[in-house]
Enzyme design. Structure first.
Site, mmCIF file in Angstrom:
data_model
loop_
_atom_site.group_PDB
_atom_site.id
_atom_site.type_symbol
_atom_site.label_atom_id
_atom_site.label_comp_id
_atom_site.label_asym_id
_atom_site.label_seq_id
_atom_site.Cartn_x
_atom_site.Cartn_y
_atom_site.Cartn_z
ATOM 1 N N ASP A 35 31.841 70.967 44.792
ATOM 2 C CA ASP A 35 32.044 71.455 46.162
ATOM 3 C C ASP A 35 31.445 72.842 46.335
ATOM 4 O O ASP A 35 31.117 73.545 45.370
ATOM 5 C CB ASP A 35 33.554 71.472 46.437
ATOM 6 C CG ASP A 35 33.890 71.271 47.902
ATOM 7 O OD1 ASP A 35 32.997 71.448 48.745
ATOM 8 O OD2 ASP A 35 35.058 70.966 48.198
ATOM 9 N N ASP A 54 33.721 66.295 56.174
ATOM 10 C CA ASP A 54 35.172 66.413 56.033
ATOM 11 C C ASP A 54 35.903 65.633 57.113
ATOM 12 O O ASP A 54 37.122 65.519 57.064
ATOM 13 C CB ASP A 54 35.594 67.885 56.081
ATOM 14 C CG ASP A 54 35.626 68.495 54.694
ATOM 15 O OD1 ASP A 54 35.509 67.746 53.706
ATOM 16 O OD2 ASP A 54 35.759 69.735 54.587
HETATM 17 C C1 GLA Z 1 36.312 70.880 50.883
HETATM 18 C C2 GLA Z 1 35.898 69.439 50.673
HETATM 19 C C3 GLA Z 1 37.101 68.545 50.723
HETATM 20 C C4 GLA Z 1 38.085 68.986 49.663
HETATM 21 C C5 GLA Z 1 38.460 70.442 49.868
HETATM 22 C C6 GLA Z 1 39.304 70.964 48.723
HETATM 23 O O1 GLA Z 1 36.762 71.077 52.175
HETATM 24 O O2 GLA Z 1 34.960 69.055 51.605
HETATM 25 O O3 GLA Z 1 36.740 67.214 50.524
HETATM 26 O O4 GLA Z 1 37.523 68.792 48.404
HETATM 27 O O5 GLA Z 1 37.296 71.266 49.945
HETATM 28 O O6 GLA Z 1 39.596 72.289 48.843
#
Ligand code: GLA
Length: 764
Positions: free
Chosen positions: A479, A549
């Site tokens: 990420d 997301d």
């Molecule tokens: C980001 C990612 C999510 C998740 C969060 C965790 O927003 O896109 O899928 O992994 O971080 O903090």
């Protein structure tokens, strides 16, 4: 495929069965662009194309000569300051402060295959016969700076890959202020510009406008390719559709600040440039130093936008993505994030895994919240070597428990950032990107490590390879949750601060490359707060990426549709999540969430413990369906059929197997309609001579006989098979009208908002 050079007319002709690309050495040694379009015969003379002529008030190259003007000539690698007033491809500041340069032909080489680009991701070929490469060396005589332009033609694809390497062969240091990977001057401006733009949780929506005189561009200044714009642009003729007409697609294999720009000049010539964003960029080259620029991929099609996308899909799936997982079916996963966020315990995770196993899920991913202090997004980021107390057996202990349940185990990391409240921050505040004397901007309480520093990359490699190598980890979600600000490196002298953003990306690529090489069988998935770095650069290291997301099915239809213009389904991280959706609070039916997510790598992101037995049964059957067809979704040819951006309340797409014997079409309705219009779905890509048995899936993904919605009281048990030819399915279309509007009649399910159907076609 061939690349030829005619010494007499000084013309290069690069061609394959899809396109010709013609360039010529101009009287002043610069390279002129003559033609890029449908394949034309080799051995022709194209000297009529530059059209030198007297035009009042133009600036001419040589005294006493009134026809050769850089304002009017179409060029391959133009610079500013000598009569061409358009934005240049290259800008050099020399030791004396001058910004004037001019790059003239020195020599060229034609070689089989395609060379690697040092330090950067790029397309590749397996066999030298697949591609041919032209390297043209240009030189600015005064500074001695050289630019090597690479052009690779692929034999079986309408693809021309380009990149540039700038080397300072002169005695003094120089600064590269601007260096684009591609410049293409097109002779007219009759194009629609299509960009893929949005925001966090709303990535890659299709935006179209007519080119106008002046500049239109998309860019990133955020340090990542970003949620806002994608490094991908299409220029298409106004009449071009998904199935016919001319278009050029331009894609940059780069994950940082980029610029894609079209400048239409006053004579309706279109200059398209793409590369690292010159905004804030300044790169010092000492004597002998070189700067490799990212690869830009151009696709030309005369057969519509679906054909253009197929070229990108094939290239990026088979000649950009690499390694063990490139062609393998991807495991159906469940990710803990939307179910638990930071609220995890080992017991809860194992319980979820047990349920997931019963549903046919194959991989369990522990997302954020597992390492020391990480009970919220305010703490712990950076401390990869210790776990939270809620995981008494550590990562390996948990991984073994999950594996004992019959699932593989995967883990989330965010290596590029740290929280202030972390041991790493306390030990290495000096590793941050920060401007001296200024406060630090945070995003999600995170601060960015200076990945341009070798010791930072080495540290991260050691700690992450220890983590991955030390436990039973089969998958990593990588990420990145903030834009880069205060891009100043304590490790660089003042005159090199313009290099920080690009050095960050080079460090990132190095780290990703080393980890992927060290753990070739681990499946990596990229993510940047969802789709903030959904770009071809990342695909070189990780074959799939979390698309957004926002996992709401209706929002995903828009985003997957937009993303499909450039990227293959094998790269889409697509999950079924809970309702109401966590981002948009919308309710969509479970089968529609699955019917959208099937067109991707597929997974789940919800609390199975909250579902009814009926819903769990549904999920079990959805995963069975996905397992049956996932090779098709991974490798089939994808067609966009009905655009959700056309405002018709509908969307449809389909995927067809290579042998054209199997196809699955997804048909999606947004809001339900009472007594609505008739609809036919015109399939694509089938074999017109084959007969196909058409089935439709129900809420359980069971393949039922095809029944038009209007077939009142039809009984799926007794309904006869519908067999239609490919010709009929493509030309006449399949009736998919829905007149039920919530009323249950016979065996038909009542329709609802966000309803969807899959149509499965098998050649008989
Ligand atoms: C980001 C990612 C999510 C998740 C969060 C965790 O927003 O896109 O899928 O992994 O971080 O903090």
């Amino acid at each position: 495929m061939s690349i030829s050079f005619d010494g007499k007319t000084k013309t290069f002709h690069l061609k394959n069965r899809f396109f010709s690309y013609v360039m010529k050495i101009l009287p002043n040694g610069q390279i002129g662009q003559l033609y890029f379009g449908k394949t034309v015969e080799g051995g022709r003379v194209f000297d009529y194309l530059p059209e030198p002529a007297y035009r009042p008030m133009s600036s001419y190259v040589s005294e006493g000569e009134y026809s050769f003007s850089l304002e009017h000539v179409r060029q391959e690698y133009p610079s500013y300051g000598t009569g061409d007033f358009r934005h240049p491809a290259v800008g050099i500041r020399s030791a004396d402060g001058s910004r004037i340069s001019g790059f003239a032909y020195e020599g060229h080489r034609i070689t089989a295959g395609k060379p690697e680009l040092s330090g950067l991701p790029a397309t590749w070929c397996e066999d030298e016969k697949e591609a041919e490469t032209l390297a043209v060396t240009l030189r600015d005589p005064l500074t001695g700076v050289e630019a090597e332009l690479l052009y690779t033609v692929f034999a079986e694809l309408p693809v021309l890959a380009r990149s540039v390497r700038i080397t300072n062969e002169g005695p003094d240091s120089v600064y590269v202020e601007q260096a684009m990977s591609l410049c293409l001057d097109l002779p007219d401006a009759n194009y629609d510009w299509i960009q893929f733009s949005g925001a966090w949780a709303r990535e890659r929506h299709v935006r179209t406008r007519r080119l106008q005189q002046g500049i239109q561009s998309v860019e990133s200044t955020r340090g990542n390719s970003s949620h806002v714009h994608n490094p991908f642009v299409i220029l298409k003729r106004p009449e071009t559709t998904e199935l016919s007409g001319e278009a050029y697609g331009f894609s940059l294999i780069y994950s940082g600040n980029f610029l894609a720009q079209a400048e239409v000049d006053t004579w309706d010539v279109t200059r398209f440039t793409m590369g690292i964003n010159p905004f804030g960029f300044d790169w010092k080259l000492e004597q002998g130093e070189a700067l490799q620029l990212p690869e830009a991929v151009m696709v030309y099609t005369e057969s519509g936008l679906n054909a253009m996308s197929h070229a990108f899909h094939t290239l990026y799936r088979t000649r950009l993505a690499r390694g063990y997982w490139q062609t393998k079916e991807r495991p159906i996963l469940i990710n803990s994030w939307e179910c638990m966020t930071f609220d995890i315990t080992e017991e809860r995770l194992v319980r979820l895994a047990k349920k997931a196993k019963r549903c046919g899920i194959e991989l369990f991913v522990l997302d954020d919240g597992w390492f020391k202090g990480r009970d919220s997004d305010r703490r712990g980021l950076g401390d990869w070597h210790e776990v939270r107390e809620c995981l008494p057996g550590g990562i390996d202990g948990l991984a073994r428990k999950i594996e004992a349940e019959g699932l593989k185990f995967g883990l989330w990391i965010e290596p590029e950032m740290m929280n202030r409240d972390s041991d790493l921050f306390r030990a290495h505040e000096d590793w941050l990107l920060r401007a001296p004397g200024r406060s630090m901007t945070h995003c999600r309480n995170e601060f960015a490590l200076d990945l341009g520093r070798q010791e930072v990359v080495d540290y991260l490699f050691d700690v992450l390879s220890g983590l991955i190598g030390g436990s039973h980890i089969s998958y990593i979600k990588w990420d990145m949750n903030r834009s880069i600000t205060e891009a100043y490196s304590a490790a660089l002298p003042p005159e090199r601060q313009g290099e920080v953003m690009h050095r960050y990306i080079l460090g990132l690529y190095q780290l990703y490359g080393r980890l992927v090489q060290a753990f070739p069988e681990v499946l990596f998935e990229s993510c940047a707060s969802g789709g903030g770095r959904f770009d071809p650069g990342m695909l070189y290291y990780a074959p799939q990426a979390w698309l957004s997301d926002d996992s709401d099915a209706a929002e995903r239809i828009l985003m997957q549709y937009g993303t499909s213009y450039c990227y293959p389904l094998s790269s889409f991280g697509t999950h079924v999540s809970s309702v109401p959706n966590g981002q948009i609070y919308r309710y969509t039916p479970l089968h529609t969430r699955a019917n959208v997510a099937f067109f991707g790598t597929y997974g789940y992101e919800l609390d199975l413990e909250e579902l009814t037995e009926e819903e769990l049964d549904q999920i079990r059957m959805h995963t069975e369906f996905m397992k049956k067809y996932r090779r098709l979704f991974l490798t089939g040819t994808f067609y966009r059929l009905v655009s959700p951006f056309d405002g018709k309340n509908l969307a449809a797409w389909m995927v067809v197997s290579e042998d054209k014997k199997t196809a699955v079409a997804g048909w999606y309705k947004l809001l339900n309609e009472v007594n609505g219009p008739y609809h036919r779905l015109h399939m694509c890509g089938l074999d017109s001579s084959y007969s196909y048995c058409v089935k439709q899936t129900d809420r359980y993904s069971r393949e039922m006989p095809y029944m038009p919605y209007s077939a009142e009281a039809a009984d799926p048990e007794t309904a006869p098979d519908t067999v239609l030819t490919g010709d009929e399915l493509m030309k006449v279309g399949l009736p998919v009208s829905d007149c039920s509007a919530g009323e249950k009649r016979g065996a038909l399910e009542p329709s609802c908002d966000f309803d969807s159907r899959l149509y499965v076609m098998h050649a008989v």
